[in-house]
Write an enzyme that holds these catalytic residues in place. Structure first.
Site, mmCIF file in Angstrom:
data_model
loop_
_atom_site.group_PDB
_atom_site.id
_atom_site.type_symbol
_atom_site.label_atom_id
_atom_site.label_comp_id
_atom_site.label_asym_id
_atom_site.label_seq_id
_atom_site.Cartn_x
_atom_site.Cartn_y
_atom_site.Cartn_z
ATOM 1 N N GLU A 95 0.829 -1.203 0.000
ATOM 2 C CA GLU A 95 0.000 0.000 0.000
ATOM 3 C C GLU A 95 0.865 1.255 0.000
ATOM 4 O O GLU A 95 1.954 1.290 0.567
ATOM 5 C CB GLU A 95 -0.935 -0.019 1.212
ATOM 6 C CG GLU A 95 -1.958 -1.133 1.095
ATOM 7 C CD GLU A 95 -3.051 -1.069 2.150
ATOM 8 O OE1 GLU A 95 -4.231 -1.129 1.773
ATOM 9 O OE2 GLU A 95 -2.734 -0.966 3.350
ATOM 10 N N CYS B 255 3.530 8.479 1.347
ATOM 11 C CA CYS B 255 4.037 7.493 2.310
ATOM 12 C C CYS B 255 4.206 6.175 1.565
ATOM 13 O O CYS B 255 3.243 5.598 1.078
ATOM 14 C CB CYS B 255 3.014 7.372 3.438
ATOM 15 S SG CYS B 255 3.448 6.125 4.652
ATOM 16 N N CYS C 276 6.089 -7.173 7.009
ATOM 17 C CA CYS C 276 7.236 -6.773 7.835
ATOM 18 C C CYS C 276 7.624 -7.964 8.692
ATOM 19 O O CYS C 276 6.753 -8.655 9.214
ATOM 20 C CB CYS C 276 6.843 -5.584 8.724
ATOM 21 S SG CYS C 276 8.219 -4.935 9.690
ATOM 22 N N CYS D 192 5.716 -5.655 15.855
ATOM 23 C CA CYS D 192 5.329 -4.681 16.876
ATOM 24 C C CYS D 192 3.859 -4.926 17.209
ATOM 25 O O CYS D 192 3.032 -5.080 16.299
ATOM 26 C CB CYS D 192 5.555 -3.260 16.370
ATOM 27 S SG CYS D 192 7.279 -2.997 15.914
ATOM 28 N N CYS E 191 0.863 -2.854 15.609
ATOM 29 C CA CYS E 191 0.937 -2.508 14.188
ATOM 30 C C CYS E 191 0.283 -3.570 13.306
ATOM 31 O O CYS E 191 0.590 -4.759 13.418
ATOM 32 C CB CYS E 191 2.401 -2.334 13.781
ATOM 33 S SG CYS E 191 2.611 -2.051 12.013
ATOM 34 N N CYS F 280 -1.422 5.780 10.023
ATOM 35 C CA CYS F 280 -0.214 5.075 10.467
ATOM 36 C C CYS F 280 -0.552 3.732 11.087
ATOM 37 O O CYS F 280 -1.400 3.648 11.965
ATOM 38 C CB CYS F 280 0.499 5.855 11.563
ATOM 39 S SG CYS F 280 0.973 7.473 11.083
#
Ligand code: SAH
Ligand code: SF4
Length: 355
Positions: free
Chosen positions: A90, A103, A110, A114, A117, A339
């Site tokens: 994205e 962004c 990933c 975390c 996230c 975010c």
């Protein structure tokens, strides 16, 4: 067929030379790709027809495919981009009054996990190639009609590596892409308008400053190792002291060039006044900005966003200590573009399902 959008200028020069063409052809092609946004060699009208055909026989100028485009009520645009192997990432465009920020993602998913996230919950991970990182920018420039040539009112002025993935785990491709984007003969976005956000891959931080000189943002989120180990597990490998020491030495930091500490505000977890005081102490002496990010929820998560009053109190302590502490307004949260909300449904295809 090789895709020229992943070529550095030096590689393009080398290739042109290999075909027995003079050096200035590389400059012309570079400008058509990166200033004018051409994708068809036949439109390169200062290059002779036989050379255009020669190029078209060997190369393409690729664009990723858009799987889905969503526009938020605040003007934010999110693209779900499909890469040539079918994986998806994205990219988000955030318009503001005086600037527009793109962004971009550096990995599919990933490898880090975390706990707050959404991207970290995606199982499949692979690094993006330099061309795939640049491709996100090319696509946005196409869609915004914002190519540099003859354009004095650019809509895409800033780039942040804050999308999916840990950019410092894909350093080589990220560095190559950033250098392409910074090229003054191309898109020409200066290092002061590019920000790389990392969860704290300490060994790569200095290199990023030396070689790229872009702005640095650190995903801090906790001020003691016990809590940070839980929220940002890479902390078990590179603890707070190691991280803060590395940031202190980041090349070029000054009062006009500060590091940004990102701090997600999680209700009852890391948002006390004592946390704010410890934060100020931890970064003391480092030219810093603190970016307080109200937690953006996603399906299935148990954390909650801090109460606005608590965020204000936290911000007041930080401000009193002399640090700017803007509270980041969530942008595009109605389309899960804020975010930490990015996640594609890329899954590992079984062998027989692969194209
Ligand atoms: N992997 C890099 C860059 C991408 S994340 C990094 O972690 O720095 C961009 C920022 O959004 C990071 O500071 C990240 O910690 C934060 N973030 C992640 N999930 C979030 C959420 N749900 N709400 C608010 N911020 C989040
Ligand atoms: Fe990865 Fe950054 Fe999300 Fe952590 S916050 S899981 S490092 S994308």
């Amino acid at each position: 067929m090789q895709d020229l959008t992943g070529f550095s200028f030096a590689e393009l020069e080398h290739t042109v030379c290999r075909f027995g063409l003079p050096n200035f052809r590389a400059k012309q092609i570079w400008s058509w790709i990166w200033r004018h946004g051409l994708t068809d060699f036949q439109d390169m009208n200062n290059i002779s027809k036989p050379i255009r055909s020669l190029l078209a026989d060997h190369f393409i100028i690729n664009r990723p495919t858009v799987s889905r485009r969503q526009k938020s009520k605040d003007g934010t645009i999110k693209w779900l981009i499909r890469l040539s192997d079918g994986q998806e990432v994205e990219t988000v465009y955030i318009p503001e009054e005086e600037r527009g920020t793109l962004c971009i993602s550096s990995q599919v998913g990933c490898t880090l996990t975390c706990s707050f996230c959404h991207t970290g919950t995606q199982r499949l991970v692979r690094n993006l190639e330099a061309g795939e990182i640049c491709g996100q920018i090319l696509l946005a420039l196409d869609e915004l009609g914002d190519w540099p040539a003859g354009n004095s009112n650019r809509r895409l002025t800033n780039v942040v590596l804050m999308g999916m993935g840990e950019p410092l785990f894909n350093y080589n491709n990220v560095a190559k892409a950033i250098k392409i984007v910074m090229s003054g003969d191309g898109i020409g976005i200066s290092k002061r308008r590019i920000t790389l956000s990392t969860s704290g891959i300490v060994p790569e931080i200095n290199r990023c400053g030396e070689e790229l000189g872009v702005n640095l943002a650190i995903s801090l989120h906790a001020v003691n190792d016990e809590l940070r180990n839980e929220l940002v597990p890479i902390n078990k490998k590179y603890n707070l002291k190691t991280l803060v020491d590395a940031v202190r030495k980041y090349p070029g930091l000054s009062n006009t060039r500060r590091v940004t500490w990102e701090y997600v505000m999680l209700d009852g977890v890391n948002d006390s006044q004592d946390d704010a005081k410890a934060l100020v102490k931890l970064i003391s002496g480092i030219p810093s900005k603190i970016n307080l990010i109200p937690f953006n929820p996603w399906p299935g998560v148990s954390y909650k966003t801090s109460q606005p009053k608590k965020i204000d109190k936290f911000a007041a302590i930080v401000l009193k200590a002399g640090y700017a502490s803007p509270i980041r307004t969530p942008r595009g949260d109605d389309i899960l573009a804020a975010c930490g909300q990015l996640r594609s449904d890329s899954v590992r295809l079984r062998a027989r399902e692969r194209p």
